[in-house]
Enzyme design. Sequence first.
Site, PDB file in Angstrom:
ATOM      1  CE  LYS A  14       8.727 -41.251 -16.445  1.00 12.36           C
ATOM      2  NZ  LYS A  14       8.276 -42.120 -17.505  1.00 12.36           N
ATOM      3  NE  ARG A  89       3.032 -43.756 -14.451  1.00  8.38           N
ATOM      4  CZ  ARG A  89       4.340 -44.028 -14.551  1.00  8.38           C
ATOM      5  NH1 ARG A  89       5.185 -43.621 -13.642  1.00  8.38           N
ATOM      6  NH2 ARG A  89       4.774 -44.711 -15.580  1.00  8.38           N
ATOM      7  NE  ARG A 128      11.834 -49.810 -21.594  1.00  5.33           N
ATOM      8  CZ  ARG A 128      11.405 -48.855 -20.795  1.00  5.33           C
ATOM      9  NH1 ARG A 128      12.047 -47.722 -20.725  1.00  5.33           N
ATOM     10  NH2 ARG A 128      10.329 -49.044 -20.048  1.00  5.33           N
ATOM     11  NE  ARG A 134       9.691 -51.620 -17.267  1.00  4.48           N
ATOM     12  CZ  ARG A 134       9.457 -50.326 -17.125  1.00  4.48           C
ATOM     13  NH1 ARG A 134      10.447 -49.490 -16.930  1.00  4.48           N
ATOM     14  NH2 ARG A 134       8.225 -49.875 -17.175  1.00  4.48           N
ATOM     15  NE  ARG A 145       4.541 -49.166 -19.464  1.00  4.24           N
ATOM     16  CZ  ARG A 145       5.732 -49.531 -19.963  1.00  4.24           C
ATOM     17  NH1 ARG A 145       5.850 -50.676 -20.607  1.00  4.24           N
ATOM     18  NH2 ARG A 145       6.772 -48.753 -19.801  1.00  4.24           N
TER      19      ARG A 145
END
Length: 200
Positions: A14, A89, A128, A134, A145
Amino acid sequence: MLNIIIFGPPGSGKGTQSAKIVEKYNLVHLSTGDLMREEIARDTPLGWEVKKYIDKGMLVPDEIIMRELYEKASEHLDAPGLIFDGFPRTIVQAEMLDQMLEKHKMPIDVVLSVDVSEEELFQRLMGRAEDSGRSDDTAEIVLHRIEVYKEQTLPLIEFYQKQGKIVSINGMSPVEEVFGKITTAVDTYLETREIIPAIE
Ligand code: ADP
């Protein structure tokens, strides 16, 4: 005005697609994840508070998200349009967003739902992790998540289906191809005001 929500699990791409949409349609990008990471980077009390949730892969409480989102969105009410990325969300956030937009007579036009299989998501996020830096891109947190997404965020598909705004985009192809599907959906909407329910 053109207001878009881009919706999809962590790792669905996204963020990448939002950047391209922003450029093509001249929209303002509102990413609640980015807003939260900025607070953390600025080392503010709010940043310390939200980091506790983010590092566990949990959602940040709705009140905090809504407050920050309102503040940011209100700076851009005269923009050609907004794209909401990673927001809403939860159903509560979606209802509050509808109320806010209703007040300003600027409804959501299209909800792009980017679909990617769970195996692919996990692989992408793990891939990633090394360069994202992160703190929430570790195997255990990534799995959490994805679970949180399924429990709290997936019900939004039905919420926006009822409003007739969902376009399902198959996100399992290269970035440019996914973007092609998105522009087909958005351009069709701009020309005809019709929503294509799904693009494979
Ligand atoms: P991703 O889609 O890869 O999880 P985001 O940048 O959208 O990335 O979100 C990262 C984290 O920020 C989430 O796991 C959550 O803790 C927090 N967050 C972002 N947006 C929201 C939101 N709308 N509501 C609650 N928490 C949020």
